[in-house]
Write an enzyme that holds these catalytic residues in place. Structure first.
Site, mmCIF file in Angstrom:
data_model
loop_
_atom_site.group_PDB
_atom_site.id
_atom_site.type_symbol
_atom_site.label_atom_id
_atom_site.label_comp_id
_atom_site.label_asym_id
_atom_site.label_seq_id
_atom_site.Cartn_x
_atom_site.Cartn_y
_atom_site.Cartn_z
ATOM 1 C CE1 TYR A 1 -3.233 -2.753 -0.021
ATOM 2 C CE2 TYR A 1 -3.910 -2.166 2.177
ATOM 3 C CZ TYR A 1 -4.064 -2.934 1.054
ATOM 4 O OH TYR A 1 -5.051 -3.888 0.998
ATOM 5 C CE LYS B 1 0.237 -16.920 -2.451
ATOM 6 N NZ LYS B 1 -0.305 -18.251 -2.814
ATOM 7 C CG ASP C 1 -2.790 -19.699 -0.936
ATOM 8 O OD1 ASP C 1 -1.920 -19.707 -0.033
ATOM 9 O OD2 ASP C 1 -2.681 -20.381 -1.963
ATOM 10 C CG ASP D 1 -7.259 -4.338 3.798
ATOM 11 O OD1 ASP D 1 -8.220 -4.255 4.582
ATOM 12 O OD2 ASP D 1 -7.132 -3.573 2.819
ATOM 13 C CG ASP E 1 -12.487 -6.587 5.855
ATOM 14 O OD1 ASP E 1 -12.120 -6.084 6.934
ATOM 15 O OD2 ASP E 1 -12.894 -5.904 4.898
#
Ligand code: NAD
Length: 370
Positions: free
Chosen positions: A142, A193, A226, A250, A254
């Site tokens: 970001y 990852k 994942d 992020d 959620d």
């Protein structure tokens, strides 16, 4: 008695309504003599733009810098949709996070037994769930440079975001996670990852070394992001503390949030470094939800996410763990009693307004006093 300095930033929409309920809780603890709170109020978001032409004034930034903890409710709304980008309501929150270097975002996902049936997962999968997601908040893709869209001149464009992490950024977020785990279930799951990203390789290497060097008493596991997303909805109770980068955090936070029902139930904390002089860390506490303009001013907002955010301040900024436990227990009892705001109401529940929910929690706190 220690005095704790609190800056209250109610913001826009339902922000002032849910903050008013936290003020009742603060008054309740203060009158019991649990602690002394010195509170100041400031403007942030659209209301600050209306008053000062910017999303937060320098005077309020100075108050934020001097506070032991900031309670932030929510900003934004259709009224400010057309304001210039750099003074839009969200810019106030981003400035606070950046200037106070709040790099650790803590998002608990707790399922109160009384709300287990409100989750989209089976009650037995979520009942009693208590996990903490620790998201790195100031680095990664970001913020990494270069970050741009280039016109290639042949009718094509190229968009570039850069995922970048330095060792110190991974170490400090890792420390936050391990320290939290020591006071909870003593287990950390680190997620990245590394199979496809160099930043994931470094993340894994640094977490492993930090664990070996300073936190070998805590159980450490690694899961690819994942796979972790899948496990979160398969059997979330396997987790205690999850630590991950800005982007994966992020998304995963959620997902975890929705395991527990409504947005109106979710608190969060954003923490900076410990000040070696005072021993305290810069900290901002806020509900996960936004300003909910659709229900603002109607007494429909659920104040529990905001009240729970104050509970996190009691625990992580003031070390008042017993008071935080009492507050959590008071919320659980009110819910078990069948009192609900509209967002979490099921068949047979009694409907409460924002103010009635706050009053009921204060009354429960009163019953557990002394
Ligand atoms: P939102 O979280 O404000 O609302 C989403 C839905 O959840 C709405 O239906 C709302 O009524 C409901 N809801 C949210 N909080 C609730 C509560 N406490 N009790 C009961 N119901 C609740 O998200 P949105 O609608 O996407 O955004 C509205 C505004 O809030 C926008 O201007 C957005 O930019 C802003 N926003 C601010 C923040 C923040 O201040 N941190 C975060 C997200 C969105």
């Amino acid at each position: 008695m220690t005095i704790f300095k609190l800056l209250l930033l109610p913001g826009d929409g339902i922000g002032p309504e849910v903050m008013a309920e936290v003020e009742k809780i603060i008054d309740c603890f203060a009158s019991e003599g649990v602690a002394k709170f010195e509170t100041e109020k400031g403007l942030v978001g659209g209301c600050a733009y209306d008053a000062h032409g910017k999303a937060i004034s320098e005077a309020d930034m100075a108050l934020a810098g001097a506070a032991d903890a900031i309670l932030f409710a929510a900003v934004g709304g259709p009224k400010w949709d057309g304001v210039p980008y750099d003074v839009r309501p969200e810019a106030g929150l981003l400035r606070l996070r950046k200037d106070l270097a709040l790099y650790a975002n803590l998002r608990p996902a707790i399922c109160y037994p009384a709300l287990a049936s409100a989750s989209s997962l089976k009650p037995e999968v979520v009942e009693g769930l208590d996990i903490m997601i620790v998201r790195e908040l100031t680095g990664g893709v970001y913020f990494g440079e270069p970050k741009q869209i280039i016109d290639l001149g042949n009718g094509q464009k190229r968009a570039i975001d850069t995922q970048v992490y330095d060792t110190f950024e991974i170490e400090r977020i890792g420390r936050t996670a391990f320290e939290l785990a020591r006071n909870r279930g003593n287990k950390v799951t680190s997620s990245e990852k590394r199979n496809v990203m160099k930043s994931g390789v470094l993340w894994h290497e640094v977490m492993t070394a930090l664990h070996k060097r300073e936190y070998s008493d805590v159980k450490l596991e690694h899961q690819l992001a994942d796979a972790l997303g899948m496990q979160l909805v398969r059997w979330p109770k396997q987790f205690d503390v999850i630590v991950t980068d800005n982007l994966f955090g992020d998304m995963l936070s959620d997902v975890a949030a929705m395991l527990t029902g409504s947005l109106g139930m979710l608190p969060s904390a954003s923490l900076g470094d410990v000040d070696p002089k005072s021993g305290r860390r810069k900290a901002l506490y806020e509900p996960v939800h936004g300003s909910a303009p659709d229900i603002a001013g109607k007494g429909l907002a659920n104040p529990i996410a905001m009240i729970g955010s104050f509970g996190m301040a009691l625990r992580y900024s003031f070390g008042l763990n017993a008071a935080a436990d009492r507050l959590d227990a008071a919320i659980a009892r009110v819910l078990a009693d069948g009192l609900r705001t509209a967002d979490i109401r099921g068949d047979g529940d009694r409907l409460a307004s924002t103010g009635e929910m706050g009053d009921a929690i204060v009354a429960e706190l009163g019953r557990s006093a002394g």
